[in-house]
Design an enzyme around this catalytic site. Structure first.
Site, PDB file in Angstrom:
ATOM      1  N   CYS A  54      -4.979  -3.427  23.902  1.00 19.17           N
ATOM      2  CA  CYS A  54      -3.746  -3.189  23.153  1.00 19.17           C
ATOM      3  C   CYS A  54      -3.789  -1.760  22.610  1.00 19.17           C
ATOM      4  CB  CYS A  54      -3.646  -4.178  21.997  1.00 19.17           C
ATOM      5  SG  CYS A  54      -2.445  -3.666  20.763  1.00 19.17           S
ATOM      6  N   LYS A  70      -3.985  -1.067   7.127  1.00 19.19           N
ATOM      7  CA  LYS A  70      -4.156  -1.977   5.999  1.00 19.19           C
ATOM      8  C   LYS A  70      -5.596  -2.415   5.830  1.00 19.19           C
ATOM      9  CE  LYS A  70       0.305  -3.576   6.839  1.00 19.19           C
ATOM     10  NZ  LYS A  70       1.147  -4.579   7.397  1.00 19.19           N
ATOM     11  N   HIS A 120       4.028   1.499   2.286  1.00 18.40           N
ATOM     12  CA  HIS A 120       5.153   0.694   1.796  1.00 18.40           C
ATOM     13  C   HIS A 120       5.805   1.384   0.600  1.00 18.40           C
ATOM     14  CE1 HIS A 120       2.550  -2.830   3.355  1.00 18.40           C
ATOM     15  NE2 HIS A 120       3.439  -2.530   4.277  1.00 18.40           N
ATOM     16  N   CYS A 167      -0.858  -9.594  23.212  1.00 16.92           N
ATOM     17  CA  CYS A 167      -1.721  -9.221  22.072  1.00 16.92           C
ATOM     18  C   CYS A 167      -1.365 -10.119  20.900  1.00 16.92           C
ATOM     19  CB  CYS A 167      -1.531  -7.757  21.685  1.00 16.92           C
ATOM     20  SG  CYS A 167      -2.366  -7.360  20.118  1.00 16.92           S
ATOM     21  N   LYS A 199      -6.004   7.884  10.551  1.00 15.61           N
ATOM     22  CA  LYS A 199      -4.803   7.063  10.528  1.00 15.61           C
ATOM     23  C   LYS A 199      -4.987   5.970   9.479  1.00 15.61           C
ATOM     24  CE  LYS A 199      -1.753   4.376  13.363  1.00 15.61           C
ATOM     25  NZ  LYS A 199      -1.759   3.315  14.327  1.00 15.61           N
ATOM     26  N   CYS A 245      -0.208  -8.082  17.714  1.00 11.23           N
ATOM     27  CA  CYS A 245       1.173  -7.571  17.731  1.00 11.23           C
ATOM     28  C   CYS A 245       2.182  -8.686  17.968  1.00 11.23           C
ATOM     29  CB  CYS A 245       1.370  -6.542  18.839  1.00 11.23           C
ATOM     30  SG  CYS A 245       0.272  -5.147  18.742  1.00 11.23           S
ATOM     31  N   HIS A 280      -4.089  -2.111  18.568  1.00 14.66           N
ATOM     32  CA  HIS A 280      -5.254  -2.758  17.966  1.00 14.66           C
ATOM     33  C   HIS A 280      -6.577  -2.443  18.660  1.00 14.66           C
ATOM     34  CE1 HIS A 280      -1.988  -5.198  16.284  1.00 14.66           C
ATOM     35  NE2 HIS A 280      -2.808  -5.397  15.283  1.00 14.66           N
ATOM     36  N   HIS A 339       0.839  -1.196   0.000  1.00 18.15           N
ATOM     37  CA  HIS A 339       0.000   0.000   0.000  1.00 18.15           C
ATOM     38  C   HIS A 339       0.877   1.251   0.000  1.00 18.15           C
ATOM     39  CE1 HIS A 339       0.800   0.746   4.219  1.00 18.15           C
ATOM     40  NE2 HIS A 339       0.394  -0.474   4.528  1.00 18.15           N
TER      41      HIS A 339
END
Ligand code: ME8
Length: 635
Positions: free
Chosen positions: A146, A301, A24, A129, A298, A132, A149, A21
Site C-alpha cells: 500500500c 497519528k 486537525h 488495503c 511526515k 485504507c 501504509h 492532533h
C-alpha cells in the site's frame, strides 16, 4: 429582500480512531478564521465540522481499547468537541456519522440511487488495503505494498455493490474545466484533471457484514454495510437536512469544502459524481491545503509528537499558536512545524511588533494625554501615510481572504503595524510632550495612535480573536459589536478612556524560559536569528550620562542608575553590580536602548537597557571612543 451573501464552509469530519492532533487543529482553525472574517464582512455564515465514526479503522480502535464501538466513538467525538471549544473555534454544527439524522440521509440517497439504476451488484477481485479500506489498482501499488501504509496488500474477491461512477467522467472533466475555481489552489485542480485522463472505474460502495459490522446497513440489502467514504461524504448535506431542510435550501448552493491534500480524490472525484447521480447540484468550491511535517518527517497519528504539537497551544497561548499556523503555511503548500519557529514568530511578530506597539501607544496616551483619546488638530503627510497604509492593508487582506491566503493577509496587517511603529519613531511624542507649543501636534499624534490600534483590532479580529478583544478593551470598546465597515479612519471618539497595556505577548527565550532581565543577557549558544535592517532601525540607541547610581536593596546583581538622555532623566535597572561599583559609574557616558518596553525589577521600573558585552565571566559596558553629548543617537 436581503442582499446578505451566504457562506457554507465544511471541514473534513475527522476519524475518531485517534484524538485530535495538529493537522486537525490547523484545518479547523483556518475554517474558524475564514468564517469569522466573512461574518465581520456581514455575510451569513454556517460552519460545519464533525467526526467520521464508521468503518474498519474505528472498529479496530474500539476493539483495541476494549470498549463497544459506540461507547468508543462517543468518547473521542467528545474529545474533538472539547478541543475545538478550548481553541475558541466557533462552529455552527458538529455532525457525527453515527447520528440518526445522518444515517437516515445516507440510506435515503442509497435507495434513490438503487431505484434509479445508479448502483449495481457485481463481483470484484483485487488488491485490498485494510488500513485504507479500499482496493488498489496495479498502477497505484508500490512494491506490492500500500503506498500509504507500506503494508502488504491482500488479494480479496467478493460480491459487492458498485456505484456507476465511470459514467460521470466526461461530465466531471467538463465541470472542472469550465469552473476554474471549483478546485483550488490550481495545482490540485491540475492534479485531478491529470488523474481524470485515465479511465475512471466504478466505486465499490458496500462491505459485506461478514467482514465488517460497524457501518450503515444498505437499505436494499442488509447483508452489507455502506463503504465508509460513501457514508462520510454525505455528512455535508445530511447536516443541512437534505432534501428539504431550510438550512439546505439556504446554504447548499454556497457550499465550500476545506480539506487537506490527503483526501483530495474522494472530494474532487467521488463526491461530485455522487451529488450528480443524486440530482444535487455540485458544491461550489473545494479548498485544499498542504501538509504539516514535523522536523522534515511526515506527520502521522502514530507519532506521539503530533499531539505534543497541540500541547504547545497551551504552553505559548492559543493566539500565538494560531498566529503561527496561519502565518507559517502558504495555503496549498506543505510547511514544517517546530517549537523554535513558533517561538521566533512569537517574539518577532507578536511580542516585538504588535505587543510593543500596543504598550507604547497606550503608555504614551497615559503619560502625555492624561489617559483619554484626545481631540485632534491639523493632519500632516505622516497621518495621511498612516491612513493610506491602512487602506492598503484592508484591500490586501480582503483579496487574500478570497483565496484562503492567510499568510498574505497577515503579512499585509504586519506591514501596517510596521508603518505605525515607524510613525511613533518619526513623530517622537516624548519630544513633543516637552514643548508646550507642540500641544496640538501631540494630541493629533496620540489620536492617530489610538485610532490605529482600533483599526488594528478590527483587522486582527478574525485571526487573533482574544488579542483583538484585549486591544478593544484597552480602548474602552470591549464587548461592543463591530464589523469591517468600521475600518474607517476617525471613528474613535475623543474622550474615550484608554487603559495602559500590560504585555500582550511576553517574549520567550528559545528553550521555553521567560525573557531575562535587561543588562544581564547570558550568552546564547548556537546561531542567532537574522534580523532585517528594518528591524534594527526600530532600536533607538542613545548616548546617556550616568548622574547617580546605587545598589538595589536585597539584590546582589542589580544597580539602579539615573541617567540623562538629552534633556530627559531616566531610571535604569542593570544587572551589573557584580562588575561595577556604583561610584565608578557616575559621570560616565554609556549607550542605552531607549525604546525598550519598561520592565519592573525588584519594584523599580527600568526605562531602558544599558548595553554591555560579556564573555560569560567578565562584563564591560559599551563606551564611546570620542565624546558626544547625552541624547546623541546611535546607528
Ligand atoms: O481523512 N497536515 O479523517 P482524518 C495538515 N475521516 N492537515 C492534516 C494533517 C497534516 N499533517 N493531518 C491531518 C479523514 N490533517 C476522513 C475525512 S471527510 C468526508 C472524511 C487534516 O482524521 C486535514 O484536514 O484522517 C486532513 O484532510 C484531515 O485532517 C484528515 O483527517
Amino acid at each position: 429582500m436581503t442582499t446578505q451573501r451566504r457562506f457554507y464552509l465544511t471541514t473534513p469530519i475527522y476519524y475518531v480512531n485517534a484524538t485530535p492532533h495538529l493537522g486537525h487543529a490547523y484545518t479547523t482553525l483556518i475554517a474558524d478564521t475564514i468564517c469569522r472574517y466573512r461574518r465581520l464582512a456581514g455575510d451569513s455564515v454556517y460552519l460545519l465540522t464533525g467526526t467520521d465514526e464508521h468503518g474498519d479503522k474505528i472498529a479496530q480502535a474500539a476493539a483495541k481499547a476494549g470498549v463497544p464501538p459506540q461507547e468508543y466513538t462517543d468518547r473521542i467525538a467528545a474529545e474533538f468537541r472539547k478541543t475545538w471549544d478550548r481553541l475558541g473555534v466557533r462552529y455552527d454544527d458538529f455532525i457525527r456519522t453515527t447520528e440518526p439524522r445522518h444515517k437516515a440521509v445516507v440510506q435515503e440517497i442509497l435507495q434513490r440511487l438503487w431505484d434509479s439504476g445508479e448502483i449495481y451488484f457485481g463481483k470484484y477481485g483485487g488488491q485490498y488495503c485494510y488500513g485504507c479500506e479500499r482496493f488498489y489498482t496495479e498502477k497505484e501499488i508500490v512494491d506490492g505494498k500500500c503506498p500509504d501504509h507500506q503494508t502488504p496488500l491482500v488479494h480479496i474477491e467478493e460480491e459487492n455493490y458498485f456505484f456507476k461512477m465511470s459514467k460521470y467522467q466526461d461530465w466531471l472533466i467538463k465541470e472542472i474545466e469550465s469552473r476554474s475555481d471549483m478546485i483550488r489552489p490550481e495545482r490540485y485542480r491540475n492534479e485531478i484533471l491529470g488523474f481524470l485522463r485515465e479511465p475512471l472505474t466504478d466505486l465499490s460502495i458496500s462491505r459485506p457484514r461478514t467482514r465488517l459490522e460497524w457501518g450503515i446497513p444498505l437499505p436494499f440489502d442488509d447483508r452489507y454495510v455502506t463503504y465508509v467514504w460513501f457514508d462520510a461524504l454525505i455528512n455535508y448535506v445530511s447536516a443541512l437536512g437534505w432534501p428539504d431542510g431550510s438550512l439546505f435550501r439556504e446554504f447548499w448552493s454556497h457550499a465550500q469544502h476545506l480539506i487537506g491534500k490527503d483526501i483530495l480524490k474522494p472530494h474532487a472525484v467521488y463526491w461530485p459524481c455522487m451529488l450528480r447521480a443524486a440530482g444535487i447540484e455540485p458544491y461550489r468550491r473545494l479548498n485544499v491545503h498542504g501538509y504539516w511535517g514535523l522536523g522534515g518527517g511526515k506527520m502521522s497519528k502514530s507519532i506521539g509528537n503530533v499531539v505534543e504539537a497541540l500541547a504547545l497551544a497551551d504552553k505559548y497561548g492559543h493566539d500565538a499558536f494560531r498566529y503561527f499556523l496561519l502565518r507559517e503555511m502558504v495555503f496549498g503548500l506543505d510547511a514544517n512545524f517546530s517549537e523554535e519557529a513558533l517561538v521566533a514568530r512569537l517574539n518577532a511578530d507578536l511580542a516585538n511588533d504588535l505587543g510593543n506597539l500596543v504598550s507604547r501607544a497606550t503608555t504614551m496616551i497615559q503619560n502625555f494625554g492624561g489617559g483619554a483619546v484626545p481631540t485632534f488638530g491639523a493632519e500632516t503627510p505622516l497621518e495621511a501615510e498612516l491612513r493610506a497604509s491602512l487602506e492598503k492593508a484592508r484591500g490586501e487582506v480582503h483579496e487574500a481572504m478570497q483565496e484562503f491566503a492567510f499568510h498574505r493577509a497577515l503579512t499585509a496587517v504586519w506591514e501596517f503595524i510596521g508603518v505605525v511603529n515607524r510613525y511613533v519613531d518619526g513623530t517622537a511624542p516624548w519630544t513633543l510632550a516637552r514643548a508646550p507649543a507642540q500641544a496640538e501636534r501631540l494630541r493629533t499624534v496620540l489620536y492617530a495612535l489610538a485610532e490605529s490600534l482600533r483599526c488594528l483590532s478590527i483587522l486582527l479580529a478574525a485571526f487573533l480573536p482574544p488579542t483583538a478583544e484585549r486591544i478593544r478593551a484597552l480602548l474602552g470598546l470591549g464587548g461592543e459589536p463591530f464589523s469591517l465597515a468600521d475600518l474607517e479612519w476617525g471613528r474613535l471618539a475623543p474622550g474615550t478612556q484608554v487603559a495602559k497595556a500590560t504585555a500582550l505577548f511576553p517574549r520567550v527565550e528559545q528553550g521555553g524560559g521567560r525573557q531575562k532581565i535587561p543588562g544581564h543577557r547570558g550568552s546564547k549558544k548556537g546561531a542567532r536569528e537574522m534580523i532585517s535592517m528594518d528591524d534594527f532601525s526600530k532600536v533607538d540607541l542613545r548616548v546617556a550620562q550616568v548622574v547617580a547610581a546605587e545598589r538595589v536593596e536585597k539584590s546582589k546583581r542589580l544597580l539602579k542608575l539615573t541617567v540623562q538622555v538629552g534633556d530627559e532623566t531616566r531610571t535604569l535597572v542593570a544587572g551589573i553590580a557584580e562588575h561595577y561599583a556604583s561610584e565608578e559609574l557616575v559621570g560616565r557616558k554609556v549607550v542605552i536602548v531607549a525604546n525598550l518596553e519598561p520592565a519592573t525589577l525588584m519594584g523599580i521600573e527600568s526605562q531602558g537597557m544599558i548595553l554591555a558585552a560579556s564573555d560569560g565571566s567578565s562584563l564591560a559596558l559599551l563606551a564611546l571612543d570620542r565624546d558626544l553629548p547625552p541624547g546623541a543617537k546611535g546607528s
